[in-house]
Scaffold this motif. Sequence first.
Motif, PDB file in Angstrom:
ATOM      1  N   GLY A 296     -11.776 -29.767  15.974  1.00  0.00           N
ATOM      2  CA  GLY A 296     -12.234 -29.693  17.357  1.00  0.00           C
ATOM      3  C   GLY A 296     -13.049 -28.432  17.582  1.00  0.00           C
ATOM      4  O   GLY A 296     -13.144 -27.555  16.729  1.00  0.00           O
ATOM      5  N   TRP A 297     -13.628 -28.323  18.780  1.00  0.00           N
ATOM      6  CA  TRP A 297     -14.631 -27.297  19.033  1.00  0.00           C
ATOM      7  C   TRP A 297     -14.118 -26.140  19.874  1.00  0.00           C
ATOM      8  O   TRP A 297     -14.854 -25.190  20.155  1.00  0.00           O
ATOM      9  CB  TRP A 297     -15.848 -27.952  19.666  1.00  0.00           C
ATOM     10  CG  TRP A 297     -16.452 -28.922  18.707  1.00  0.00           C
ATOM     11  CD1 TRP A 297     -16.179 -30.251  18.585  1.00  0.00           C
ATOM     12  CD2 TRP A 297     -17.380 -28.616  17.663  1.00  0.00           C
ATOM     13  NE1 TRP A 297     -16.877 -30.802  17.539  1.00  0.00           N
ATOM     14  CE2 TRP A 297     -17.630 -29.826  16.956  1.00  0.00           C
ATOM     15  CE3 TRP A 297     -18.027 -27.453  17.261  1.00  0.00           C
ATOM     16  CZ2 TRP A 297     -18.498 -29.889  15.880  1.00  0.00           C
ATOM     17  CZ3 TRP A 297     -18.896 -27.515  16.184  1.00  0.00           C
ATOM     18  CH2 TRP A 297     -19.127 -28.724  15.506  1.00  0.00           C
ATOM     19  N   THR A 298     -12.877 -26.195  20.299  1.00  0.00           N
ATOM     20  CA  THR A 298     -12.259 -25.086  21.021  1.00  0.00           C
ATOM     21  C   THR A 298     -10.848 -24.886  20.471  1.00  0.00           C
ATOM     22  O   THR A 298     -10.314 -25.747  19.776  1.00  0.00           O
ATOM     23  CB  THR A 298     -12.182 -25.363  22.529  1.00  0.00           C
ATOM     24  OG1 THR A 298     -11.414 -26.563  22.763  1.00  0.00           O
ATOM     25  CG2 THR A 298     -13.579 -25.536  23.132  1.00  0.00           C
ATOM     26  N   GLY A 299     -10.257 -23.762  20.798  1.00  0.00           N
ATOM     27  CA  GLY A 299      -8.893 -23.499  20.366  1.00  0.00           C
ATOM     28  C   GLY A 299      -8.829 -22.649  19.115  1.00  0.00           C
ATOM     29  O   GLY A 299      -9.844 -22.415  18.440  1.00  0.00           O
ATOM     30  N   PRO A 300      -7.624 -22.196  18.757  1.00  0.00           N
ATOM     31  CA  PRO A 300      -7.462 -21.243  17.652  1.00  0.00           C
ATOM     32  C   PRO A 300      -7.796 -21.801  16.278  1.00  0.00           C
ATOM     33  O   PRO A 300      -8.030 -21.029  15.338  1.00  0.00           O
ATOM     34  CB  PRO A 300      -5.979 -20.854  17.747  1.00  0.00           C
ATOM     35  CG  PRO A 300      -5.325 -22.004  18.456  1.00  0.00           C
ATOM     36  CD  PRO A 300      -6.335 -22.494  19.427  1.00  0.00           C
ATOM     37  N   TRP A 301      -7.817 -23.120  16.115  1.00  0.00           N
ATOM     38  CA  TRP A 301      -8.108 -23.710  14.810  1.00  0.00           C
ATOM     39  C   TRP A 301      -9.542 -24.216  14.690  1.00  0.00           C
ATOM     40  O   TRP A 301      -9.909 -24.802  13.672  1.00  0.00           O
ATOM     41  CB  TRP A 301      -7.129 -24.855  14.522  1.00  0.00           C
ATOM     42  CG  TRP A 301      -5.799 -24.391  14.030  1.00  0.00           C
ATOM     43  CD1 TRP A 301      -5.082 -23.297  14.454  1.00  0.00           C
ATOM     44  CD2 TRP A 301      -5.010 -24.994  13.004  1.00  0.00           C
ATOM     45  NE1 TRP A 301      -3.906 -23.183  13.773  1.00  0.00           N
ATOM     46  CE2 TRP A 301      -3.827 -24.213  12.870  1.00  0.00           C
ATOM     47  CE3 TRP A 301      -5.165 -26.110  12.200  1.00  0.00           C
ATOM     48  CZ2 TRP A 301      -2.828 -24.517  11.957  1.00  0.00           C
ATOM     49  CZ3 TRP A 301      -4.167 -26.427  11.283  1.00  0.00           C
ATOM     50  CH2 TRP A 301      -3.022 -25.635  11.167  1.00  0.00           C
ATOM     51  N   HIS A 358     -27.421 -33.115  22.184  1.00  0.00           N
ATOM     52  CA  HIS A 358     -26.459 -32.465  21.298  1.00  0.00           C
ATOM     53  C   HIS A 358     -25.146 -33.220  21.426  1.00  0.00           C
ATOM     54  O   HIS A 358     -24.588 -33.318  22.518  1.00  0.00           O
ATOM     55  CB  HIS A 358     -26.270 -30.997  21.722  1.00  0.00           C
ATOM     56  CG  HIS A 358     -25.250 -30.264  20.914  1.00  0.00           C
ATOM     57  ND1 HIS A 358     -24.582 -29.141  21.393  1.00  0.00           N
ATOM     58  CD2 HIS A 358     -24.764 -30.468  19.660  1.00  0.00           C
ATOM     59  CE1 HIS A 358     -23.755 -28.707  20.480  1.00  0.00           C
ATOM     60  NE2 HIS A 358     -23.840 -29.487  19.413  1.00  0.00           N
ATOM     61  N   VAL A 359     -24.650 -33.796  20.311  1.00  0.00           N
ATOM     62  CA  VAL A 359     -23.381 -34.520  20.323  1.00  0.00           C
ATOM     63  C   VAL A 359     -22.434 -33.861  19.335  1.00  0.00           C
ATOM     64  O   VAL A 359     -22.846 -33.389  18.273  1.00  0.00           O
ATOM     65  CB  VAL A 359     -23.565 -36.018  19.991  1.00  0.00           C
ATOM     66  CG1 VAL A 359     -24.385 -36.704  21.067  1.00  0.00           C
ATOM     67  CG2 VAL A 359     -24.208 -36.222  18.628  1.00  0.00           C
ATOM     68  N   ARG A 360     -21.159 -33.807  19.715  1.00  0.00           N
ATOM     69  CA  ARG A 360     -20.141 -33.203  18.861  1.00  0.00           C
ATOM     70  C   ARG A 360     -18.935 -34.133  18.761  1.00  0.00           C
ATOM     71  O   ARG A 360     -18.467 -34.665  19.782  1.00  0.00           O
ATOM     72  CB  ARG A 360     -19.677 -31.854  19.421  1.00  0.00           C
ATOM     73  CG  ARG A 360     -20.763 -30.842  19.585  1.00  0.00           C
ATOM     74  CD  ARG A 360     -20.234 -29.431  19.812  1.00  0.00           C
ATOM     75  NE  ARG A 360     -19.325 -29.297  20.939  1.00  0.00           N
ATOM     76  CZ  ARG A 360     -18.937 -28.135  21.439  1.00  0.00           C
ATOM     77  NH1 ARG A 360     -19.378 -27.003  20.892  1.00  0.00           N
ATOM     78  NH2 ARG A 360     -18.109 -28.078  22.471  1.00  0.00           N
ATOM     79  N   LEU A 361     -18.455 -34.305  17.546  1.00  0.00           N
ATOM     80  CA  LEU A 361     -17.232 -35.047  17.285  1.00  0.00           C
ATOM     81  C   LEU A 361     -16.383 -34.240  16.321  1.00  0.00           C
ATOM     82  O   LEU A 361     -16.854 -33.278  15.714  1.00  0.00           O
ATOM     83  CB  LEU A 361     -17.528 -36.430  16.693  1.00  0.00           C
ATOM     84  CG  LEU A 361     -18.238 -37.446  17.581  1.00  0.00           C
ATOM     85  CD1 LEU A 361     -19.749 -37.325  17.470  1.00  0.00           C
ATOM     86  CD2 LEU A 361     -17.821 -38.871  17.207  1.00  0.00           C
ATOM     87  N   SER A 362     -15.131 -34.641  16.168  1.00  0.00           N
ATOM     88  CA  SER A 362     -14.250 -33.965  15.217  1.00  0.00           C
ATOM     89  C   SER A 362     -13.207 -34.942  14.706  1.00  0.00           C
ATOM     90  O   SER A 362     -12.890 -35.943  15.362  1.00  0.00           O
ATOM     91  CB  SER A 362     -13.558 -32.771  15.883  1.00  0.00           C
ATOM     92  OG  SER A 362     -12.627 -33.194  16.859  1.00  0.00           O
ATOM     93  N   LEU A 363     -12.675 -34.646  13.541  1.00  0.00           N
ATOM     94  CA  LEU A 363     -11.580 -35.457  13.014  1.00  0.00           C
ATOM     95  C   LEU A 363     -10.369 -35.362  13.939  1.00  0.00           C
ATOM     96  O   LEU A 363      -9.654 -36.348  14.138  1.00  0.00           O
ATOM     97  CB  LEU A 363     -11.198 -34.987  11.609  1.00  0.00           C
ATOM     98  CG  LEU A 363     -12.296 -34.978  10.539  1.00  0.00           C
ATOM     99  CD1 LEU A 363     -11.688 -34.658   9.176  1.00  0.00           C
ATOM    100  CD2 LEU A 363     -13.061 -36.282  10.493  1.00  0.00           C
ATOM    101  N   ALA A 364     -10.139 -34.179  14.502  1.00  0.00           N
ATOM    102  CA  ALA A 364      -9.014 -34.010  15.423  1.00  0.00           C
ATOM    103  C   ALA A 364      -9.219 -34.821  16.697  1.00  0.00           C
ATOM    104  O   ALA A 364      -8.256 -35.361  17.256  1.00  0.00           O
ATOM    105  CB  ALA A 364      -8.829 -32.532  15.762  1.00  0.00           C
ATOM    106  N   GLY A 365     -10.454 -34.920  17.175  1.00  0.00           N
ATOM    107  CA  GLY A 365     -10.724 -35.749  18.343  1.00  0.00           C
ATOM    108  C   GLY A 365     -10.436 -37.215  18.076  1.00  0.00           C
ATOM    109  O   GLY A 365      -9.884 -37.924  18.929  1.00  0.00           O
ATOM    110  N   THR A 366     -10.797 -37.685  16.881  1.00  0.00           N
ATOM    111  CA  THR A 366     -10.492 -39.067  16.515  1.00  0.00           C
ATOM    112  C   THR A 366      -8.989 -39.253  16.343  1.00  0.00           C
ATOM    113  O   THR A 366      -8.430 -40.294  16.722  1.00  0.00           O
ATOM    114  CB  THR A 366     -11.250 -39.440  15.230  1.00  0.00           C
ATOM    115  OG1 THR A 366     -12.654 -39.235  15.439  1.00  0.00           O
ATOM    116  CG2 THR A 366     -11.016 -40.890  14.850  1.00  0.00           C
ATOM    117  N   ALA A 367      -8.302 -38.258  15.791  1.00  0.00           N
ATOM    118  CA  ALA A 367      -6.836 -38.314  15.675  1.00  0.00           C
ATOM    119  C   ALA A 367      -6.189 -38.375  17.056  1.00  0.00           C
ATOM    120  O   ALA A 367      -5.228 -39.137  17.276  1.00  0.00           O
ATOM    121  CB  ALA A 367      -6.326 -37.099  14.907  1.00  0.00           C
ATOM    122  N   SER A 368      -6.687 -37.589  17.980  1.00  0.00           N
ATOM    123  CA  SER A 368      -6.161 -37.600  19.350  1.00  0.00           C
ATOM    124  C   SER A 368      -6.331 -38.977  19.978  1.00  0.00           C
ATOM    125  O   SER A 368      -5.426 -39.486  20.653  1.00  0.00           O
ATOM    126  CB  SER A 368      -6.884 -36.536  20.175  1.00  0.00           C
ATOM    127  OG  SER A 368      -6.540 -36.618  21.541  1.00  0.00           O
TER     128      SER A 368
END
Length: 434
Positions: A296-301, A358-368
């Motif tokens: 993901g694009w925010t947070g400590p990780w 500008h588009v952003r995706l993440s593996l964590a977003g798909t997991a969520s």
Amino acid sequence: MDAATEHAWRQLGGNPDLAAAISYEHVDGVLPARLPVRELARATVGVCSLAAAELLAQRTGKARPRVRLHEGAVATAFVSERHIRMDGREPTVFAPLSRFWRTADGWVRTHANYPHHRERLLRALDVPDGPDVVERVEAEMPRRSALDVQETVYAAGGLAVAVTDQPLAALPLVETRDTGTSGRKLAEADLPVEGVRVLDLTRVIAGPVATRTLGLLGADVLRIDAPGLPEDDLWDTGFGKRSALVDLPLDNDLLDHADVVVTGYRPGALDRFGLSADALLARRPGLVVAQLNAWGWTGPWADRRGFDSLVQAGSGIAAAESDGDRPGVLPAQALDHGTGYLLAGAVLRALTDGGGRHVRLSLAGTASWLLHDLEPADVGGVTRYAVEDWVETISSPYGELRHVRPPVHYDGCPRTWSAPPTRRGEAHPEWNSQ
């Protein structure tokens, strides 16, 4: 209307009324899991196919072709790396040190497929390499807590994640920002992204799945890798693109003539080379910049490295799929593949809307999405399914290549890619046409 498909299509910014145009030929028992993986898989491929059909209709001036997908094709494609054979040889999906380990207080998942990650893992654990290295690591892990392993290995530049039973907090599936500036006007064409120049700065599975899909649909995809960075997935993900080895920064000509830039490195990794989204869009406001990362694009990780298997461990998926003794896994690297098809769909939708996005995706977003928003669906009737229906063998520069055909489909869609994967680094870092 399929609820997962409708949700994903809305996330891509598509006209909600069009989601009902996607239909599926259902197959019994594909991608079996406690979580609704089959729903995720067919929805991501479905919306990618619809986005392709929508853009094709715009470029031809004709009616939008029908989108109908076979779940057997989708399920086979989601494990494409397991079906690859080169002259009968199969690649290693997970190295011996990429697995779950029991620790003093739970479990941890490591990833050590690449030599540099393996070396960092062993150094962090103070375990010497050798023929009995698996046994040595297995003996060391119970002396440590899962969190200690995670943080010690991370500090050494390696990859380890403690298994948690706490579901990941809700994250966006797709993040979109428009620049308000149109991109290059696309001429009439027979394929959705024919003539579109895509700069591919991705690795492993998710990003390369997105760019090989764009290659299937007609794009001129140029994949860039650093000369000294190892990569072994091109048998599977090298379709539909050319491969060049280039030390960053990139030549200005590549950036000045690209229509789409796709990146898959952790946040900040490319910034010093002028390849952040802000820098690229400041340079060319009409560009489509599509990014993905692990956490993901925010947070400590957000700035941590990650892979599908690690996100499964750290998101609560491995616990949800547990047999009560050991952590479990999804029947496919579904976060990788699903995010890849969503990313390709996001690019197609951006081009349909005129670029400058500008588009952003993440593996964590798909997991969520999988953990919080998807529900099992009653699919009704089913049809016959055989893996061999979706696998073919071709000649390639590497030898005889057995591979899975693409699952993306609309009426008239190419059945497969126009050429096999090229050898790594054999292309010149230039566009086929300017």
